[in-house]
Design a protein around this motif. Structure first.
Motif, PDB file in Angstrom:
ATOM      1  N   PHE A   1       0.850  -1.186   0.000  1.00  0.00           N
ATOM      2  CA  PHE A   1       0.000   0.000   0.000  1.00  0.00           C
ATOM      3  C   PHE A   1       0.890   1.241   0.000  1.00  0.00           C
ATOM      4  N   ILE A   2       0.735   2.077  -1.026  1.00  0.00           N
ATOM      5  CA  ILE A   2       1.549   3.279  -1.170  1.00  0.00           C
ATOM      6  C   ILE A   2       0.704   4.414  -1.737  1.00  0.00           C
ATOM      7  N   PRO A   3       1.073   5.662  -1.477  1.00  0.00           N
ATOM      8  CA  PRO A   3       0.402   6.793  -2.120  1.00  0.00           C
ATOM      9  C   PRO A   3       0.635   6.758  -3.640  1.00  0.00           C
ATOM     10  N   ARG A   4      -0.264   7.346  -4.385  1.00  0.00           N
ATOM     11  CA  ARG A   4      -0.178   7.315  -5.850  1.00  0.00           C
ATOM     12  C   ARG A   4       1.097   7.957  -6.369  1.00  0.00           C
ATOM     13  N   MET A   5       1.667   8.903  -5.612  1.00  0.00           N
ATOM     14  CA  MET A   5       2.871   9.576  -6.087  1.00  0.00           C
ATOM     15  C   MET A   5       4.057   8.621  -6.209  1.00  0.00           C
ATOM     16  N   TYR A   6       3.976   7.441  -5.603  1.00  0.00           N
ATOM     17  CA  TYR A   6       5.038   6.454  -5.704  1.00  0.00           C
ATOM     18  C   TYR A   6       4.739   5.365  -6.740  1.00  0.00           C
ATOM     19  N   ALA A   7       3.635   5.492  -7.464  1.00  0.00           N
ATOM     20  CA  ALA A   7       3.190   4.421  -8.357  1.00  0.00           C
ATOM     21  C   ALA A   7       4.218   4.088  -9.437  1.00  0.00           C
ATOM     22  N   ASP A   8       4.752   5.096 -10.104  1.00  0.00           N
ATOM     23  CA  ASP A   8       5.712   4.842 -11.190  1.00  0.00           C
ATOM     24  C   ASP A   8       6.982   4.189 -10.661  1.00  0.00           C
ATOM     25  N   HIS A   9       7.456   4.688  -9.530  1.00  0.00           N
ATOM     26  CA  HIS A   9       8.658   4.116  -8.913  1.00  0.00           C
ATOM     27  C   HIS A   9       8.428   2.650  -8.547  1.00  0.00           C
ATOM     28  N   ALA A  10       7.267   2.368  -7.976  1.00  0.00           N
ATOM     29  CA  ALA A  10       6.971   1.005  -7.533  1.00  0.00           C
ATOM     30  C   ALA A  10       6.876   0.044  -8.711  1.00  0.00           C
ATOM     31  N   LYS A  11       6.329   0.498  -9.823  1.00  0.00           N
ATOM     32  CA  LYS A  11       6.145  -0.386 -10.980  1.00  0.00           C
ATOM     33  C   LYS A  11       7.467  -0.924 -11.511  1.00  0.00           C
ATOM     34  N   ILE A  12       8.524  -0.141 -11.399  1.00  0.00           N
ATOM     35  CA  ILE A  12       9.805  -0.579 -11.960  1.00  0.00           C
ATOM     36  C   ILE A  12      10.734  -1.204 -10.912  1.00  0.00           C
ATOM     37  N   SER A  13      10.385  -1.075  -9.636  1.00  0.00           N
ATOM     38  CA  SER A  13      11.295  -1.568  -8.602  1.00  0.00           C
ATOM     39  C   SER A  13      10.745  -2.726  -7.780  1.00  0.00           C
ATOM     40  N   VAL A  14       9.443  -2.798  -7.640  1.00  0.00           N
ATOM     41  CA  VAL A  14       8.846  -3.775  -6.729  1.00  0.00           C
ATOM     42  C   VAL A  14       8.797  -5.161  -7.359  1.00  0.00           C
ATOM     43  N   ASP A  15       9.054  -6.168  -6.542  1.00  0.00           N
ATOM     44  CA  ASP A  15       9.031  -7.555  -6.989  1.00  0.00           C
ATOM     45  C   ASP A  15       7.676  -7.896  -7.609  1.00  0.00           C
ATOM     46  N   SER A  16       7.715  -8.689  -8.660  1.00  0.00           N
ATOM     47  CA  SER A  16       6.493  -8.993  -9.425  1.00  0.00           C
ATOM     48  C   SER A  16       5.454  -9.765  -8.625  1.00  0.00           C
ATOM     49  N   SER A  17       5.856 -10.413  -7.553  1.00  0.00           N
ATOM     50  CA  SER A  17       4.902 -11.185  -6.748  1.00  0.00           C
ATOM     51  C   SER A  17       4.071 -10.298  -5.825  1.00  0.00           C
ATOM     52  N   VAL A  18       4.423  -9.010  -5.748  1.00  0.00           N
ATOM     53  CA  VAL A  18       3.746  -8.086  -4.842  1.00  0.00           C
ATOM     54  C   VAL A  18       2.676  -7.310  -5.599  1.00  0.00           C
ATOM     55  N   GLN A  19       1.469  -7.280  -5.072  1.00  0.00           N
ATOM     56  CA  GLN A  19       0.375  -6.507  -5.668  1.00  0.00           C
ATOM     57  C   GLN A  19       0.432  -5.075  -5.122  1.00  0.00           C
ATOM     58  N   ILE A  20       0.520  -4.107  -6.019  1.00  0.00           N
ATOM     59  CA  ILE A  20       0.662  -2.705  -5.632  1.00  0.00           C
ATOM     60  C   ILE A  20      -0.720  -2.067  -5.543  1.00  0.00           C
ATOM     61  N   ILE A  21      -1.023  -1.471  -4.390  1.00  0.00           N
ATOM     62  CA  ILE A  21      -2.310  -0.821  -4.170  1.00  0.00           C
ATOM     63  C   ILE A  21      -2.077   0.666  -3.937  1.00  0.00           C
ATOM     64  N   THR A  22      -2.584   1.509  -4.819  1.00  0.00           N
ATOM     65  CA  THR A  22      -2.432   2.961  -4.664  1.00  0.00           C
ATOM     66  C   THR A  22      -3.765   3.660  -4.386  1.00  0.00           C
ATOM     67  N   GLU A  23      -4.871   2.963  -4.592  1.00  0.00           N
ATOM     68  CA  GLU A  23      -6.187   3.527  -4.278  1.00  0.00           C
ATOM     69  C   GLU A  23      -6.493   3.205  -2.820  1.00  0.00           C
ATOM     70  N   LEU A  24      -6.186   4.134  -1.929  1.00  0.00           N
ATOM     71  CA  LEU A  24      -6.264   3.887  -0.493  1.00  0.00           C
ATOM     72  C   LEU A  24      -7.589   4.414   0.051  1.00  0.00           C
ATOM     73  N   SER A  25      -8.658   3.669  -0.194  1.00  0.00           N
ATOM     74  CA  SER A  25      -9.997   4.121   0.170  1.00  0.00           C
ATOM     75  C   SER A  25     -10.175   4.277   1.674  1.00  0.00           C
TER      76      SER A  25
END
Length: 365
Positions: A57-81
């Motif tokens: 779970f990360i703020p949307r401002m980190y979305a681009d960074h996370a897409k290129i750095s985070v392990d593929s097995s991890v699901q990235i959540i930026t919509e923090l309802s």
């Protein structure tokens, strides 16, 4: 690579009867997912690991960074309802037992989560850190690079001090040169606030460097570490400005003897308590035990102080793949201290020093 770490953690969840773990420690989040934010003191991300999945779970401002750095097995959540601390509830079942990192989460955060989500978190201690004790080849490679930068920086700083000793340089000048030169070699930053301690300051194990001028006739202790790929080295040498006094030589040679004997005694299966006792006994035999103010060493990795502790209160044993320091020291109050510290990896039959700078007594004249 990170996938295996997550699977190893999931095995620990099963072992401890947990359905999931809420991870807030930035170092642990990086270790498992490869995500690093800008700050290590602010909450920029949360990792939620269940027995079958992993969510970042990360703020949307980190979305681009996370897409290129985070392990593929991890699901990235930026919509923090439900906010950074509450959005994990969308992925749990009502009867789940969910752990949190008791040594990292604040009481206010714990209460905030319970109030906002109704979830009662179970305190856990050192689950991810348990995995971090044994380093992978990739981690050891980063630590070796950090150690190489440390060795080269130590060689450079001796020349810098020699050329500037008569120019009124201070402890802070040395620190800034350490920063500049190590950065030129690829260091990300200091692994901790370095200690540059001249004269009586070297007799304080956790001295805070000041604007004390470097003068001949005094000791100079330099304790430093540099970060590569998130991993830090740890290294100390004590040198003498000018011609060393007989007392300094005696203390220095004793500390060096203790370090060499401790290195020789370190191997897989050795009790960390017993290893510390090796150093204590030599100092005791020399009548200097009361000047030995700390333990022999500690683990190093993403943090400057990790398990295992090599101390009289430790009940662990050395294992192949651990990274440790071996750092005996003696401290003569209001006079000087001598500390010699190296970074080492535990091998199949002993230890290999990663920091390789000379331990011969150095006089800067």
């Amino acid at each position: 690579m990170k996938t295996n770490r997550i699977q190893n953690l999931q095995n620990l969840l099963i072992r401890d009867g947990l359905n999931a773990l809420l991870i807030t420690n930035p170092k642990n989040i990086f270790y498992l997912s490869n995500f690093r934010g800008v700050s290590e003191t602010e909450r920029e991300s949360i990792l939620f690991v269940t027995k079958t999945e992993c969510f970042l779970f990360i703020p949307r401002m980190y979305a681009d960074h996370a897409k290129i750095s985070v392990d593929s097995s991890v699901q990235i959540i930026t919509e923090l309802s439900n906010g950074l601390f509450g959005s994990f509830v969308e992925f749990i079942k009502e009867d789940w037992t969910i752990g949190c990192e008791a040594q990292n989460m604040t009481l206010a955060e714990h209460r905030h989560i319970h109030k906002g989500t109704g979830v009662e978190l179970t305190l856990t201690y050192g689950l991810v850190e348990e995995l971090r004790i044994i380093k992978s080849e990739e981690e050891i490679h980063s630590l070796k690079k950090a150690a190489q930068i440390t060795d080269q920086t130590f060689e450079h700083i001796q020349t810098f001090i020699k050329h500037n000793l008569d120019a009124g340089i201070t402890e802070h000048h040395v620190i800034e040169e350490l920063r500049r030169f190590s950065s030129s070699l690829g260091s990300e930053k200091f692994g901790f606030d370095p200690i540059v301690a001249v004269g009586p300051g070297s007799a304080e194990p956790h001295y805070i460097s000041q604007n004390r001028k470097l003068d001949r006739g005094q000791t100079l202790l330099i304790d430093m570490g540099f970060v590569v790929n998130g991993y830090t080295s740890d290294f100390t040498r004590t040198i003498f400005l000018g011609k060393a006094s007989p007392e300094f030589k005696q203390i220095y040679n004793l500390v060096l003897d203790v370090q060499l004997k401790s290195i020789a005694a370190a191997k897989p299966g050795t009790s960390t308590k017993d290893l510390h006792e090796v150093s204590t006994q030599v100092f005791k035999d020399a009548g200097k035990k009361e000047l030995y103010l700390h333990s022999l060493g500690h683990g190093v990795g993403l943090d400057i102080h990790e398990a295992p502790s090599i101390s009289p209160r430790s009940d662990s044993t050395l294992k192949h793949g651990m990274i440790i320091t071996i750092e005996p020291g003696l401290y003569l109050s209001n006079k000087f201290g001598v500390l010699i510290e190296d970074l080492a990896v535990v091998t199949e039959d002993g230890v290999e020093l990663l920091t390789k700078a000379s331990k011969e007594l150095i006089e800067v004249v």
